[in-house]
Design a protein around this motif. Structure first.
Motif, short mmCIF file in Angstrom:
data_model
loop_
_atom_site.label_atom_id
_atom_site.label_comp_id
_atom_site.label_asym_id
_atom_site.label_seq_id
_atom_site.Cartn_x
_atom_site.Cartn_y
_atom_site.Cartn_z
N VAL A 180 -6.45 26.29 29.62
CA VAL A 180 -5.96 27.34 30.74
C VAL A 180 -7.24 27.76 31.46
CG1 VAL A 180 -5.09 29.56 31.52
CG2 VAL A 180 -3.81 28.37 29.64
N VAL A 181 -7.23 27.20 32.95
CA VAL A 181 -8.15 27.62 33.94
C VAL A 181 -7.69 28.53 34.81
CG1 VAL A 181 -9.97 26.78 35.23
CG2 VAL A 181 -9.38 25.16 33.42
N VAL A 182 -8.31 29.78 35.15
CA VAL A 182 -7.90 30.56 36.01
C VAL A 182 -9.56 30.91 36.86
CG1 VAL A 182 -7.34 32.88 36.91
CG2 VAL A 182 -6.15 31.58 34.70
N SER A 183 -9.52 30.77 38.23
CA SER A 183 -10.57 31.15 39.15
C SER A 183 -10.10 32.22 40.01
CB SER A 183 -11.03 29.94 39.81
OG SER A 183 -11.62 29.08 38.83
N THR A 184 -10.65 33.32 40.24
CA THR A 184 -10.12 34.19 41.47
C THR A 184 -11.29 34.88 42.23
OG1 THR A 184 -8.84 36.38 41.59
CG2 THR A 184 -10.34 36.06 39.37
N GLN A 185 -11.01 34.96 43.37
CA GLN A 185 -11.96 35.43 44.40
C GLN A 185 -12.11 36.91 43.89
OE1 GLN A 185 -11.11 35.57 48.16
NE2 GLN A 185 -12.88 36.13 49.23
N HIS A 186 -13.59 37.46 44.09
CA HIS A 186 -13.65 39.08 43.45
C HIS A 186 -14.77 39.82 44.46
CE1 HIS A 186 -17.41 37.99 41.61
NE2 HIS A 186 -16.75 36.90 41.23
N ASP A 187 -14.66 41.15 44.29
CA ASP A 187 -15.56 42.28 44.83
C ASP A 187 -16.88 41.57 44.52
OD1 ASP A 187 -13.56 43.05 46.42
OD2 ASP A 187 -13.41 44.93 45.35
N GLY A 188 -17.87 41.94 45.07
CA GLY A 188 -19.31 41.55 44.80
C GLY A 188 -19.99 42.38 43.54
N ASN A 189 -19.35 43.65 43.27
CA ASN A 189 -20.05 44.27 42.41
C ASN A 189 -19.45 44.13 41.03
OD1 ASN A 189 -17.18 45.21 42.58
ND2 ASN A 189 -17.71 47.36 42.48
N LEU A 190 -18.45 43.03 40.65
CA LEU A 190 -18.09 42.75 39.56
C LEU A 190 -19.02 41.40 38.67
CD1 LEU A 190 -14.20 42.50 40.15
CD2 LEU A 190 -15.38 44.37 38.91
N THR A 191 -19.07 41.76 37.76
CA THR A 191 -19.84 40.68 36.73
C THR A 191 -18.63 39.65 36.18
OG1 THR A 191 -19.32 41.83 34.58
CG2 THR A 191 -21.33 42.36 35.91
N LYS A 192 -19.21 38.70 35.77
CA LYS A 192 -18.54 37.59 35.23
C LYS A 192 -17.72 38.04 33.97
CE LYS A 192 -18.22 32.68 33.51
NZ LYS A 192 -17.31 32.87 32.43
N GLU A 193 -18.18 38.78 33.16
CA GLU A 193 -17.48 39.13 32.06
C GLU A 193 -16.72 40.37 32.48
OE1 GLU A 193 -21.31 37.22 31.26
OE2 GLU A 193 -20.69 39.01 32.70
N GLU A 194 -16.60 41.03 33.71
CA GLU A 194 -15.64 41.94 33.73
C GLU A 194 -14.30 41.14 34.49
OE1 GLU A 194 -18.12 45.97 35.27
OE2 GLU A 194 -18.15 44.11 36.65
N VAL A 195 -14.61 40.04 35.32
CA VAL A 195 -13.65 39.33 35.67
C VAL A 195 -12.79 38.67 34.65
CG1 VAL A 195 -13.06 37.29 37.12
CG2 VAL A 195 -14.53 38.97 38.08
N GLU A 196 -13.40 38.06 33.85
CA GLU A 196 -13.11 37.53 32.57
C GLU A 196 -11.96 38.59 31.82
OE1 GLU A 196 -15.72 35.77 29.74
OE2 GLU A 196 -16.17 34.10 31.22
N GLN A 197 -12.41 39.65 31.57
CA GLN A 197 -11.54 40.71 30.93
C GLN A 197 -10.25 40.96 31.88
OE1 GLN A 197 -13.60 44.09 29.91
NE2 GLN A 197 -11.81 45.28 29.02
N ILE A 198 -10.65 41.17 33.05
CA ILE A 198 -9.44 41.74 33.89
C ILE A 198 -8.43 40.52 33.90
CG2 ILE A 198 -8.53 41.98 36.43
CD1 ILE A 198 -11.38 43.27 36.78
N VAL A 199 -8.96 39.23 34.05
CA VAL A 199 -7.68 38.30 34.15
C VAL A 199 -7.31 38.01 32.97
CG1 VAL A 199 -7.67 35.45 34.52
CG2 VAL A 199 -9.11 37.13 36.02
N GLN A 200 -7.80 37.84 31.81
CA GLN A 200 -7.23 37.76 30.46
C GLN A 200 -6.20 38.85 30.09
OE1 GLN A 200 -7.02 35.65 28.06
NE2 GLN A 200 -8.77 34.27 28.48
N GLU A 201 -6.54 40.00 30.47
CA GLU A 201 -5.68 41.27 30.20
C GLU A 201 -4.54 41.45 31.00
OE1 GLU A 201 -5.88 46.17 30.10
OE2 GLU A 201 -7.69 45.14 30.14
N HIS A 202 -4.85 41.26 32.20
CA HIS A 202 -3.57 41.34 33.35
C HIS A 202 -2.97 40.21 33.70
CE1 HIS A 202 -4.69 45.69 34.22
NE2 HIS A 202 -5.94 45.25 33.89
N VAL A 203 -3.53 39.18 33.43
CA VAL A 203 -2.94 37.70 33.94
C VAL A 203 -2.30 36.85 32.80
CG1 VAL A 203 -3.21 35.78 35.81
CG2 VAL A 203 -4.11 38.12 36.12
N ILE A 204 -3.56 36.34 32.20
CA ILE A 204 -3.02 35.24 31.44
C ILE A 204 -2.29 35.39 30.16
CG2 ILE A 204 -4.49 33.55 29.76
CD1 ILE A 204 -6.77 33.30 31.54
#
Length: 379
Positions: A180-204
């Protein structure tokens, strides 16, 4: 893994530049058909940083403030701030529209096809929607990603995004989800790890719970694999109507005639015949006549009847492809006017083409061509 074969399909969010272009073209089409169902429309949209260009051919008795429709669509997708590199409130809108050639009307007004070409429809028994599993999950992920972004501003997600799903198949069909691959645009203050956590928890994970039977062993996940996706949308990549035709259809599982859908009124068989072919293929599978079915139809411009019809059930048919083809000819009228009437393609109360341009043109039960009311007659 040698006993499995891998197949991959992708989807994109409503904020992807190409998908946004599709939505703008179809939003304008909706407004024109609502006022004048006889409108002849073939409109393309081009998007780049700070600019939307709508061009093409149009013959209509309607009056539509096209620039207003363009801005409303962009804002509705979520491009509402200059920090995103594209803002529906302030972007420029240019129009380059001319009258459709009267030479085409000579054939269309008498009931003929609006163009030549071949169109395909497909269905299979892999999902409840009778769609291939990879594109079904990919669409589910991008739809969920857009919903999460729209409902949770505090998460810092932005409109542009993609998904990709790889399914491992065995001889009997899909066996398990491989990647599974998900790429999402995000605000500049988010780290890669934070985006991964958000996407896993709320989307995937919420999406994959709907496909529990295919969760076997380790799944390989990639979330924003480059590490950063702050710059996106039309600022990062131009968007053009009709560049996501595989996302729009079956994720590459079936053949494609090459014609795009969005921005075209249904006298263009690129659109109406593709919808009708999907309708027929789905009803063949729903009737139990095959596990997989692909329909090809082909037209000559200005000629009402298709010049060819081909049925392929890939060896899964119960009565032979030629017999299925004969039943289709008996039960399904394939002249453009008949297809438009049967599927209600000019009924603005029944279908909004803008919705087709978001998460695929097939598999959504709200679309008339997804009905299985023909299955009993074909069985």
């Amino acid at each position: 893994m040698s006993e499995f074969r891998l197949f991959t399909s992708e989807s994109v969010t409503e904020g992807h530049p190409d998908k946004l272009a599709d939505q703008i073209s179809d939003a304008v089409l909706d407004e024109l058909i609502a006022q004048d169902p006889t409108s002849r429309v073939a409109l393309e949209t081009f998007l780049t940083r700070g600019l939307a260009v709508v061009g093409g051919e149009l013959t209509t008795n309607a009056y539509v403030e096209i620039a207003d429709v363009v801005r409303k669509t962009i804002v509705g997708v979520g491009y509402v701030h200059t920090d995103y590199g594209f803002d529906g409130y302030t972007c420029g809108v240019m129009l380059a529209i001319q009258q459709q050639s009267p030479d085409i009307a000579l054939g269309v007004d008498t009931g003929g096809a609006g163009d030549q070409g071949m169109m395909f429809g497909y269905a299979c028994n892999e999902t409840e929607e009778l769609m291939p599993l990879p594109i079904t999950i990919a669409h589910h992920l991008t739809r969920r990603l857009s919903e999460v972004r729209a409902q949770n501003d505090e998460l810092g997600l932005r409109p542009d995004g993609k998904s990709q799903v790889t399914i491992a198949y065995n001889g009997d069909g899909p066996d398990h989800i491989d990647t599974v691959v998900v790429s999402t645009q995000h605000d500049g203050n988010l780290t890669k790890e934070e985006v991964e956590q958000i996407v896993q928890e709320h989307v995937i994970q919420p999406v994959l719970r709907n496909y529990a039977k295919y969760l076997k062993g380790r799944i390989c996940y990639f979330v924003n694999p480059t590490g950063r996706f702050e710059v996106g949308g039309p600022q990062a990549d131009t968007g053009v109507t009709g560049r996501k035709i595989i996302v729009d259809t079956y994720g590459g599982m079936a053949r494609h005639g090459g014609g795009a859908f969005s921005g075209k009124d249904p006298t263009k068989v690129d659109r109406s015949a593709s919808y009708m072919a999907r309708y027929i293929a789905k009803n063949v599978v729903a009737a139990g006549l095959a596990k997989r079915c692909e329909i090809q139809v082909a037209y000559a411009i200005g000629v009402p009847d298709p010049i060819s019809i081909l049925v392929d059930t890939f060896g899964t048919g119960k009565i032979g492809d030629d017999k299925i083809s004969e039943r289709i000819r008996q039960k399904a009228e394939l002249k453009p006017k008949a297809m438009i009437e049967r599927l209600g393609l000019l009924d603005s109360n029944r279908i909004k083409y803008l919705q087709t341009a978001k998460n695929g043109h097939f598999g959504n039960a709200a679309f008339p061509w997804e009905s299985t009311d023909l299955a009993e007659k074909l069985a």
